[in-house]
Each structure stands twice: as C-alpha cells, then as structure tokens.
Design an enzyme around this catalytic site. Structure first.
Site, PDB file in Angstrom:
ATOM      1  N   ARG A 196      36.146 -18.637 -38.980  1.00 10.75           N
ATOM      2  CA  ARG A 196      36.158 -18.275 -40.395  1.00 10.75           C
ATOM      3  C   ARG A 196      37.811 -17.498 -40.638  1.00 10.75           C
ATOM      4  NH1 ARG A 196      31.943 -14.959 -44.253  1.00 10.75           N
ATOM      5  NH2 ARG A 196      32.023 -13.408 -42.780  1.00 10.75           N
ATOM      6  N   ASP A 480      29.322  -4.891 -43.734  1.00  4.21           N
ATOM      7  CA  ASP A 480      30.501  -5.343 -43.521  1.00  4.21           C
ATOM      8  C   ASP A 480      30.987  -5.437 -45.059  1.00  4.21           C
ATOM      9  OD1 ASP A 480      29.039  -7.359 -44.766  1.00  4.21           O
ATOM     10  OD2 ASP A 480      29.345  -8.715 -43.429  1.00  4.21           O
TER      11      ASP A 480
END
Length: 591
Positions: A196, A480
């Site tokens: 990613r 996150d």
C-alpha cells in the site's frame, strides 16, 4: 514549541560527526553518477544514521533515473487530480447539492463486463494482516511468519513517512522479496504482500525532480516496482497493491496509466500489476463500477472500511448541519444503514464484475493469555468474530485483522461458515442502493466520553508521528491515521455546530475542548495510557502534539487530511530533520 525544537538539537557533535561524513559520501556518489548519466534535474536527500545500506540498495543511479522519469510523466496529472478534488468539494459546498450516480456513466454500470481474472495466489483472501508498516521490522517479520493469506504492507494509514521509515520500510520489502530477511519463509511461501503506497495527497520531501518535491505514492510505487516486480511475478507473489483514498474513477484511471507505463518501461507483461481499491470516500461509493472499469486489466476488487469513509462525510458535507455525525463509539457501526448499504453495494458490485469484495480491519488487541486474563481474552476474540461473521454473511471474500493471534480463529470462522475460497456466487441481486441510502446519517447524540476519547486519539496520534511512528495502542485497540481522521473531524464539526452533550445538555465549545485537551496531557492520563512518556523531552513532545491538535480542530477551513497537515507542518518536519539531531558545530561540519 521552541523549547521542543531546542531539545531536539542537543545531541553532541561527537555522537554524529563521524557518521555525517560517510552519510554525505553516499549521496555525493549518487549525484556524481546521475550527472554522468546526464540527469541534472533530480536531487535525493542524504541518508540518515543507520540507513546507509538501505540507501545504497534502493537509490541506485538506475533506480533514481526510473523514479525521475516516472515523476516527470505523471507529476502534473497528480496535480490535476488534486485540483479536481478541490473543485468538486467547492461545487458541493456552493450548490448544496448531493452526489448521485452519474447518468453519463450509466452504460458502464448497466453493461455486462468483468475484470481480468484474479491471480491464483489471490483466489483466497480470507484473512489479511492490516496496518503492517514494514519499517517496524519485528512486526513485519511476525506477519511474514504468520498463516495469514496476505499482509497489508502499509506505507499509508499505519505508517509515518519519515525518511528513515521510508528507507527502512522499502528495504525490508526488498529483503523479504529477495529472501535475505532472516527467519522468514521464501517469498513464494510467505503470505502475499499487498503493498500500500501513500495516497495522492502525500508528498515525499526527500526527492526533488525539476525543482519540486514529488508525489509520495509515485516514490513508493516506483521503488517497490523497480526492485521487486520481476521476482514477485516469477514467484506468483505479485506485484499486488492496495490503493488508498481514491475519490473518483478518474483517479483510478490515473493509477491504471501509472501501472501500464511502468509495466512497459520495466518490460513486464501488461496487466501483471493488480490492485485492490479501498473505498474510503463517500464520493467514490457512487463510482464503484466505474473504478473497477478504469482498472479493468489491473483490478483485484474493492475494500470497505469504517473510519476514513465516515470521516469523508465531514470532509465533503461538514458545512451542513444535517450531516452532523454522532458519537462514533456509541452510534456509528457497520450495522447502521448508511454503512450497511455501502458494504452491500461493495459486495454486489465486485461479485457482478468477477472480483473480491473485502471488509475492514479488526483493530482490537487480545490481552496476554493467562489464567487471570482468559475470560477477557475470550470476550475480545468473540467480539471480533461476531463482527466478522456479519461481514461474511453479507458476502465479503475476506477482511483484515491487526493482531496476529486473531488470524487462526478468523480462518477457523471462515471454514465453519463456508467451504469456498471466495463468495463470488453471492451476487446480492436483491440489493437496491440509492443515493439516499448511502447518505442517510445515523441518529444519535454526542457524549462526553466520546468527546474525551476523540481528543485523546487525535493528540496521541500526533505525538506518535513526532516520534516517527504511524500507529500506537490505546485502550486495547490499535489506532492509526484513520481513527485520528474521524476523531479530529468529529471534534471540528461538533464545535462548528455547537453540538449538545446528551449526558448533561452542555454545548460543545472551543473552551470546553481546550479544557479537555489540558486534562488529556496531565500526568494522571499519560502515565497510565502512554508509558513511553517519561522524560522532559517526552512531555514536551506531548505538549507540542496537543498544541498542533488544537490548531487543526480550530481552523476555519477543514484541513483535507490530518496526514497532509502533519507531513507539511513545521513542527513535524523539524522533529524529523537530520539537523534536529545535530549540534550547531555538527551542522557546520555537515554543510
């Protein structure tokens, strides 16, 4: 703020000077070689301490030449995509219109077509490990040794893009692919790397082409492909990607062009790059068919998650009171109509087009297994599995967990509920989703606990970034940028509309939030929840994070992404600068 910056400069010259010369030598050699190749428009920053090997391995003259050409081909197109986002948001704000399915692309939604076949190793994607930053070597190694089907190898939500982290993370991927990372299986026997790169909004400060810093995703993708694509292809292990934060099919088409250009440049077969798009923005949910069509030869399907997607409502419609989002912990879940409709549409769309629909990540952490913790351990595991069972029953083909210990019970859940590798046969033809379904805000209010929790999550995320860490643990879950995004977005919106707390009828004001921010940075809070805050420097960093958080939630115009704000902010850049770790005499020597 200044005292924080000053504390970052107090390392002695003796500690850094011997390294400075060798570090400067690495980049001097690189730039000499680039000049010999006639490349004078590309500059690469010096490596930092302990990154020499990664720098030499990754930033070879040929690799930098490839990066330079990639950036020159697509930099302006990335700028155009970001400008188009601004225009679309302004249009929504000025007209007070709401998005809908575009009549001009109805032929794509209504015609019969499928994406290219999914590669053999990705036929089963039941359980991926999510938020695995490869710069965290121990976590990355544990993921590679696990029985998960895949690893979301993350340079985005769960990763802090310091120069050190970028080099170490890219180098660890290189070592895993080239089978030089000790103690892990060969790449063809390990879980599949689902790479990613950063999203379009992120900038890489340490590479300049034609006098400009370059798009972060092009830097990540370029180096990952240049060094690893051939081996990944030979071993049926890739190159496979997750694509973050796309807002339209035009953005998907740009990625498709990047893929095709790279395949041709590196002499790889067309369509060997495969990508799963994370539908993390409400506007993208109206273009799912179009996104898959734009990536037709390169598509692996779509993914749905809860917090970035929910935050996008505030990003796009936060100026409207009818889009006031209630306390996320109490009133926002995948059972709510707007999120259930979104997941159902992801499943229906992907299965109609012959690709995977995957669900979000379970962020809960299991406690240490012991006699005393057994019931708590079982309670959390059961909670995760109940939520994931609902996703499986909705028709998803896989999902993510963060805790490695949840991989095996999640796989057992799949075996209990289905014997197939995927659920393509669940076409969900009964699903009829309209724009009203996707835009229906959940009922519910704002709570004092929800306000305090959002403040803590936002501040501690920024504090983690100032330490160069992209995720952290808080109250039994991993946090996150996605959870930080929804947290700061909700507080900005609640202040803007003076939301009323259902606990006591008090109105949310900036004064109230400032008071709770002060409580959050008191010792009784951080000594319990953040045990790494010990020294005066640690405390100053926490105060700096609180100051930055207060700034971002009080801005007149809603900042697009918390990560963009941080990545361009003076305080973060200073905290991660090479000069932050040098005394002034060492700086003079370095120069």
């Amino acid at each position: 703020m200044e005292s924080f910056l000053n504390t970052q400069r107090k390392m002695s010259a003796a500690e850094i000077q011997p390294k400075s010369c060798s570090l400067k030598g690495e980049s001097f050699y690189l730039h000499q070689e680039l000049r010999k190749m006639g490349i004078s428009n590309t500059e690469v920053a010096d490596p930092l301490v302990n990154c020499e090997e990664a720098y030499r391995t990754l930033l070879t003259p040929k690799a930098v030449q490839f990066l330079s050409e990639l950036v020159q081909e697509f930099d302006q197109k990335v700028t155009q995509v970001l400008q188009a986002r601004e225009w679309r948001k302004l249009e929504l704000k000025q007209s007070d219109t709401l998005p809908d399915f575009d009549p001009s692309t109805a032929h794509i939604r209504q015609s019969s077509w499928t994406v290219s076949p999914v590669p053999r190793r990705l036929q089963c994607r039941h359980v991926d490990l999510g938020d695995v930053s490869p710069s965290n070597t121990s976590h990355f190694v544990a993921a590679l040794k696990s029985s998960a089907q895949g690893i979301q190898t993350d340079f985005d939500d769960g990763h802090c893009p310091t120069w050190t982290n970028q080099l170490q993370g890219l180098h660890n991927v290189y070592r895993a692919v080239h089978n030089t990372l000790p103690g892990v299986p060969n790449i063809q026997d390990a879980p599949v790397l689902m790479l990613r790169p950063r999203a379009w909004n992120m900038v890489e400060h340490n590479l300049m082409v034609n006098g400009k810093e370059v798009p972060g995703p092009l830097f990540d993708f370029g180096l990952l492909m240049f060094h690893n694509a051939s081996i990944l292809l030979e071993t049926e292990s890739g190159p496979f990607f997750y694509l973050s934060k796309l807002e339209s099919s035009k953005e998907a088409a740009l990625w498709d062009a990047v893929f095709s250009w790279t395949e041709k440049k590196l002499k790889l077969p067309h369509g060997c790059v495969k990508a799963c798009v994370l539908i993390e923005n409400v506007l993208a949910s109206f273009e799912m068919h179009e996104i898959l069509y734009a990536l037709k030869d390169h598509s692996l399907g779509l993914n749905c998650g809860i917090w970035d997607y929910s935050a996008s409502f505030i990003n796009k419609f936060g100026h409207r009171r009818d889009f006031l989002l209630p306390d996320r912990n109490k009133y926002v879940s995948m059972d709510r109509h707007f999120l259930k409709s979104y997941m159902d549409l992801v499943v229906q769309t992907c299965h109609q087009r012959g690709c995977h629909a995957t669900g979000g990540m379970a962020a809960l952490l299991l406690p240490q297994m012991s006699t005393e913790n057994y019931s708590k351990y079982q309670e959390i595991q059961d909670k995760v599995l109940r939520a994931k069972q609902k996703e499986i029953e909705a028709g998803v083909d896989g999902f993510m967990v963060y805790d490695v210990r949840l991989v095996q019970p999640s796989q057992q859940l799949w075996k209990r509920l289905t014997s197939s590798e995927n659920q393509y046969s669940k076409l969900r033809s009964e699903v009829k989703v309209t724009n009203k379904d996707l835009l229906l805000m959940p009922s519910g209010g704002v709570t004092h606990d929800g306000l305090r929790h959002n403040i803590a999550v936002g501040i501690l995320f920024i504090e983690a970034w100032l330490r160069g860490v992209g995720h952290y643990y808080f109250k039994g879950a991993v946090e996150d940028s996605a959870t930080a995004e929804i947290s700061r977005s909700q507080i900005w919106q609640w202040i803007r509309f003076g939301a009323v707390l259902e606990d006591n009828g008090k109105q949310v004001t900036m004064a109230m939030v400032k008071s709770l921010i002060l409580e959050t940075v008191q010792e009784r809070f951080w000594s319990k929840e953040t045990r790494h805050i010990v020294t005066d420097k640690d405390r100053q960093r926490l105060l700096s994070a609180a100051q930055m958080f207060q700034e971002i939630i009080s801005k007149l115009d809603f900042p697009e992404f918390i990560t963009t704000y941080l990545n361009l902010d003076h305080t973060f850049l200073k905290s991660q600068s090479a000069f932050s770790f040098l005394s002034m005499s060492a700086v003079e020597s370095h120069l």
